[in-house]
Design a protein around this motif. Structure first.
Motif: not given
Length: 498
Positions: A210-236
């Motif tokens: 609970d206390w780390t929920r705002e500090r820890i995020k996850t996602f899969n590359i296959q869910d966001v459109g590929g490698s370059r899209s993953a980098v853009r999503r990560a920066v967001e």
């Protein structure tokens, strides 16, 4: 100051260590050298018959494999590993007077632990997402780091596992335990975990508390459109994490919040005389002040495990015996021997057998009682001097110690070692002054002055202790200045690759 030319570490020793190169025929401190003796190597104090014990540190380190005359060079050509080694030790463990300095400046985390750094981790769940994680870290360091000056940077935690393995058993459990240890590490002000999507090591295993929920995020590359899209999503996703971590500030914390991982690599004949026992003094001071120090590398305590068992209670002593038994079976199954160690570099530096190397390596643990014995990467949940099982390979051992909670690493070396361990700073300690002069870009402190200038081990140990607190408070190590740590995350790989 007239410094000695030989050093005898215990009155029972049958060998002495040369503190300079000795020519054949020279008389040094009453011993006539029968052979050239390289600096850091051993000379026989008296005649030994084949089968006699070769004694160093007051312990059996080998047996003579041939007759050895007084003054002869004692090394691999005339030594062998004994069939058995002693399990007796008179050392039961004791603590020094607590040091005067007992605080440092660190980052208090909501779970009660304290960080010595404020990185944001970019963790790969699987090898298939490692390249993308490297790209994310590079992009975040380019775009976000200049905007948020209070974070130390974005650290890629990448590896070659996570798939091609079963989802149960020792190997899988070890990987998951290691990654969770990094996810929750106090030196991270936030973490992004990136998967591919179809791997064995699924992101669902790494749900934040609970206390780390705002500090820890996850996602899969296959869910966001590929490698370059993953980098853009990560920066967001990383921008709000970085903004939150940028608000973190150092505050005065007790030494009890420090956990020190102790490593040695590229050891030589001086490691067990200077840097290792000096680090042992610093470890004792840390423990006396309420902190924790971790000794590891089970193949490199083999032959000296009795010195640790004598300082432990019955339960923890048995755990160490069980670790040795496991390792004997493990190396046997793979057609190897625990005496495959020392390495060629160790032998060139003067180390002959694993027993000799282990006796010197255990010196890093000082004299404190042993209060716990842990599996690889298992979270250390008590204060004091503890032991953690690991291979002797430095990146793997250090990875396990950091996963277990080490927020500092001290690394002794005699041959020279290039290493970092983000998010934990790694302090390099040279066992000899020649190395410190030859590789100043990789050495934080020259412990060779113990023999080259007669500095006492107690004084050197205090220097190390003070340096540890300075580094914990934000002073950069030379490895950090160079940028080490992006490629040294190496979880222990156990079991079949399928």
């Amino acid at each position: 100051m007239n410094l000695p030319e030989l050093i005898i570490l215990d009155p029972q020793d049958t060998v002495a260590v040369a503190l300079r190169d000795i020519r054949a025929g020279e008389t040094v401190e009453g011993i006539v050298a029968a052979d050239p003796i390289p600096r850091g190597h051993k000379i026989a104090r008296h005649d030994l018959r084949r089968g006699d014990a070769v004694v160093k540190y007051g312990q059996v380190m080998a047996v003579a494999s041939a007759d050895i005359t007084a003054g002869a060079h004692v090394h691999s050509h005339n030594c062998a590993l004994p069939n058995q080694h002693s399990e007796q030790s008179s050392v039961k463990g004791s603590l020094p007077v607590p040091p005067a300095r007992q605080t440092f400046e660190g980052y208090a985390r909501p779970d009660g632990r304290v960080g010595t750094r404020n990185y944001i981790g970019i963790m790969a769940s699987v090898n298939c997402s490692s390249t993308v994680c490297d790209a994310i870290a590079a992009e975040a360091n380019r775009i976000l780091k200049p905007k948020y000056s209070q974070i130390d940077g974005f650290a890629p935690i990448v590896h070659d596992q996570g798939c091609g393995m079963t989802n149960q058993g020792e190997g899988f459990d070890t990987l998951v335990r290691t990654l969770k240890g990094y996810r929750d590490h106090p030196n991270f002000g936030g973490v992004l975990i990136v998967g591919l999507g179809c791997e064995v090591n699924q992101l669902t295993l790494y749900k934040p508390s609970d206390w780390t929920r705002e500090r820890i995020k996850t996602f899969n590359i296959q869910d966001v459109g590929g490698s370059r899209s993953a980098v853009r999503r990560a920066v967001e996703l990383l921008e709000p994490i970085a903004a939150a971590a940028n608000m973190d500030r150092r505050s005065t914390q007790p030494v009890s919040k420090l956990t020190l991982g102790m490593q040695c690599g590229g050891s030589d004949g001086f490691s067990g005389i200077t840097a290792n026992p000096a680090l042992g003094v610093a470890s004792d001071l840390l423990v006396a002040a309420g902190g924790t120090s971790i000794l590891s590398e089970t193949p490199e305590i083999f032959g000296a495990e009795h010195l640790l068992i004598a300082r432990a209670d019955a339960a923890n002593g048995q755990k160490i015996r069980d670790m040795i038994t496991w390792w004997r079976d493990y190396v046997g199954k793979n057609g190897a021997s625990l005496d495959n160690n020392p390495s060629p570099g160790n032998k060139k530096g003067g180390l002959t057998t694993i027993l000799e190397k282990s006796l010197g390596a255990v010196a890093k643990g000082g004299l404190s009682p042993l209060s716990g014995a842990y599996a690889y990467a298992e979270r250390i949940d008590q204060h004091g001097f503890v032991y953690m099982d690991s291979p002797g390979y430095d990146p793997v051992a250090a990875t396990g110690q950091v996963a277990a909670g080490a927020n500092l690493v001290a690394f002794t070396t005699g041959r020279g070692s290039c290493f970092g361990s983000k998010p934990t700073p790694s302090i390099k300690l040279a066992s000899n002054s020649e190395l410190a002069r030859a590789m100043p870009e990789d050495i934080d402190l020259d412990c060779g002055t113990v023999v080259s200038e007669g500095v006492g081990l107690t004084q050197m140990g205090q220097k190390i202790y003070d340096l540890l607190l300075d580094i914990a408070s934000g002073k950069k190590t030379v490895s950090e200045e160079f940028g080490y740590g992006d490629n040294e995350f190496v979880p222990w790989k156990i079991g079949a690759v399928l």
